[in-house]
Write an enzyme that holds these catalytic residues in place. Structure first.
Site, PDB file in Angstrom:
ATOM      1  N   TRP A 185      40.497  37.972  41.176  1.00  0.00           N
ATOM      2  CA  TRP A 185      40.449  36.504  41.254  1.00  0.00           C
ATOM      3  C   TRP A 185      41.563  35.852  40.430  1.00  0.00           C
ATOM      4  O   TRP A 185      41.749  34.642  40.485  1.00  0.00           O
ATOM      5  CB  TRP A 185      39.083  35.988  40.770  1.00  0.00           C
ATOM      6  CG  TRP A 185      37.930  36.312  41.660  1.00  0.00           C
ATOM      7  CD1 TRP A 185      37.950  37.041  42.817  1.00  0.00           C
ATOM      8  CD2 TRP A 185      36.568  35.899  41.473  1.00  0.00           C
ATOM      9  NE1 TRP A 185      36.679  37.126  43.353  1.00  0.00           N
ATOM     10  CE2 TRP A 185      35.811  36.428  42.546  1.00  0.00           C
ATOM     11  CE3 TRP A 185      35.900  35.158  40.510  1.00  0.00           C
ATOM     12  CZ2 TRP A 185      34.422  36.221  42.674  1.00  0.00           C
ATOM     13  CZ3 TRP A 185      34.521  34.951  40.631  1.00  0.00           C
ATOM     14  CH2 TRP A 185      33.798  35.475  41.707  1.00  0.00           C
ATOM     15  N   LYS A 186      42.278  36.637  39.647  1.00  0.00           N
ATOM     16  CA  LYS A 186      43.363  36.110  38.801  1.00  0.00           C
ATOM     17  C   LYS A 186      42.875  34.844  38.082  1.00  0.00           C
ATOM     18  O   LYS A 186      41.749  34.808  37.603  1.00  0.00           O
ATOM     19  CB  LYS A 186      44.623  35.854  39.644  1.00  0.00           C
ATOM     20  CG  LYS A 186      45.069  37.093  40.429  1.00  0.00           C
ATOM     21  CD  LYS A 186      46.456  36.942  40.992  1.00  0.00           C
ATOM     22  CE  LYS A 186      46.835  38.191  41.780  1.00  0.00           C
ATOM     23  NZ  LYS A 186      48.229  38.229  42.181  1.00  0.00           N
TER      24      LYS A 186
ATOM     25  N   HIS B 275      48.907  45.381  35.426  1.00  0.00           N
ATOM     26  CA  HIS B 275      49.226  44.504  36.559  1.00  0.00           C
ATOM     27  C   HIS B 275      50.618  43.905  36.336  1.00  0.00           C
ATOM     28  O   HIS B 275      50.986  43.601  35.201  1.00  0.00           O
ATOM     29  CB  HIS B 275      48.173  43.394  36.691  1.00  0.00           C
ATOM     30  CG  HIS B 275      48.319  42.639  37.968  1.00  0.00           C
ATOM     31  ND1 HIS B 275      49.299  41.682  38.149  1.00  0.00           N
ATOM     32  CD2 HIS B 275      47.667  42.745  39.155  1.00  0.00           C
ATOM     33  CE1 HIS B 275      49.219  41.226  39.387  1.00  0.00           C
ATOM     34  NE2 HIS B 275      48.237  41.854  40.019  1.00  0.00           N
TER      35      HIS B 275
ATOM     36  N   GLU C  50      51.197  48.446  43.907  1.00  0.00           N
ATOM     37  CA  GLU C  50      51.439  47.036  44.213  1.00  0.00           C
ATOM     38  C   GLU C  50      52.928  46.738  44.055  1.00  0.00           C
ATOM     39  O   GLU C  50      53.373  46.391  42.951  1.00  0.00           O
ATOM     40  CB  GLU C  50      50.665  46.135  43.241  1.00  0.00           C
ATOM     41  CG  GLU C  50      49.166  46.259  43.334  1.00  0.00           C
ATOM     42  CD  GLU C  50      48.491  44.957  42.929  1.00  0.00           C
ATOM     43  OE1 GLU C  50      47.694  44.461  43.736  1.00  0.00           O
ATOM     44  OE2 GLU C  50      48.775  44.431  41.842  1.00  0.00           O
TER      45      GLU C  50
ATOM     46  N   SER D  25      49.663  40.932  49.100  1.00  0.00           N
ATOM     47  CA  SER D  25      49.523  40.124  50.316  1.00  0.00           C
ATOM     48  C   SER D  25      48.672  40.787  51.397  1.00  0.00           C
ATOM     49  O   SER D  25      49.035  40.773  52.578  1.00  0.00           O
ATOM     50  CB  SER D  25      50.899  39.746  50.863  1.00  0.00           C
ATOM     51  OG  SER D  25      51.589  39.014  49.871  1.00  0.00           O
TER      52      SER D  25
HETATM   53  P1  PGA Z   1      47.965  39.032  46.376  1.00  0.00           P
HETATM   54  O1  PGA Z   1      47.789  39.693  44.930  1.00  0.00           O
HETATM   55  O2  PGA Z   1      46.914  39.661  47.275  1.00  0.00           O
HETATM   56  O3  PGA Z   1      47.730  37.563  46.151  1.00  0.00           O
HETATM   57  O4  PGA Z   1      49.354  39.339  46.821  1.00  0.00           O
HETATM   58  C1  PGA Z   1      47.509  41.056  44.746  1.00  0.00           C
HETATM   59  C2  PGA Z   1      47.534  41.375  43.279  1.00  0.00           C
HETATM   60  O5  PGA Z   1      48.453  40.892  42.584  1.00  0.00           O
HETATM   61  O6  PGA Z   1      46.653  42.075  42.757  1.00  0.00           O
END
Ligand code: PGA
Length: 249
Positions: free
Chosen positions: A7-8, A91, A161, A211
């Site tokens: 959820w950042k 991350h 990622e 994404s």
């Molecule tokens: P995103 O982020 O799906 O918005 O690209 C993925 C992440 O950074 O964990």
């Protein structure tokens, strides 16, 4: 598959967090996939401590420290105490804020010490024609995992990622063929970290993030060998996230 909803800092309204959690609980009852959510620390505390569902919780990061006079730090132990089972470490958004490979390795070790499954994020900033991105990812893996035992290593989750693919849209995600190559490559590096061990040994799960949307998740999952996904933006809209999870059922 394992789907981790990162959820950042997108969710800062408690009612929205509760609604999203309710949707995740419903999904977890009917989905074949395992759902892990990573809310901000205060919301993780509120939601995880009373959780009786199949949804599990992840910290978005853990402190480099193990406690003491460190205002504002949240230790792995504190996350475990309120019910987190996983911790994202390394991350790219934390690396950009100063976490170098030494810090990432130490955070990963704190997570393991307190019974949290680390979700180690690795990924290159850009693709080049000479394969330097492969050595970059290898270095991130070996510096974080090089000193772990076989048992510890098999309990870590890797999230590949590529930084260039984060926070764009489905068109900006990796191509399925390139993902297949990377998953194979990451498994090869993991196997090299444990030379001579039997091939029947269960290795770390390898996820993809960057994404992931309802439009691309199925193609990315199809033949790539990936074990699941780390989803950012598309995980904080209940309809989008439900549709995305259903693509894998
Ligand atoms: P995103 O982020 O799906 O918005 O690209 C993925 C992440 O950074 O964990």
């Amino acid at each position: 598959m394992l789907i981790v909803a990162n959820w950042k800092a997108y969710v800062d309204d408690l009612e929205k967090a509760k609604k999203l959690f309710a949707v995740n609980k419903k999904l977890s009852k009917v989905s074949k996939n395992k759902i892990v959510i990573a809310p901000s620390a205060p919301f993780l505390g509120v939601l995880a401590s009373k959780n009786k569902s199949r949804v599990e919780f992840s910290a978005q990061d853990v402190s480099l420290s193990t406690g003491g006079a460190l205002t504002g730090e949240i230790t792995a132990q504190a996350y475990a105490a309120v019910g987190a089972k996983y911790a994202i470490v390394g991350h790219s958004e934390r690396r950009a804020a100063g976490d170098d490979s030494k810090i990432v390795a130490q955070k990963l070790s704190h997570a393991l010490t307190h019974g949290l499954t680390p979700i180690l994020c690795v990924g290159e900033h850009e693709r080049d024609g000479e394969g330097r991105y492969l050595s970059y990812v290898r270095e991130e893996l070996t510096s974080a995992l090089g000193s772990l035992t076989q048992k510890e290593l098999s309990g870590v989750v890797i999230a590949y990622e590529p930084v260039w693919a984060i926070s764009t849209n489905a068109a900006g995600a990796i191509e399925p063929n390139d993902l297949t190559e990377m998953i194979l490559y990451i498994r090869k590096v993991l196997a090299e970290l444990l030379p001579g061990k039997s091939s029947s040994h269960s290795y770390a799960l390898v996820l993809y993030g960057g994404s992931v949307e309802q439009n691309d998740i199925r193609a990315l999952a199809a033949n790539s060998g990936v074990d699941g996904f780390l989803v950012g933006r598309a995980s904080v809209d209940p309809h989008t996230f439900s549709a995305l999870v259903k693509q894998l059922d």
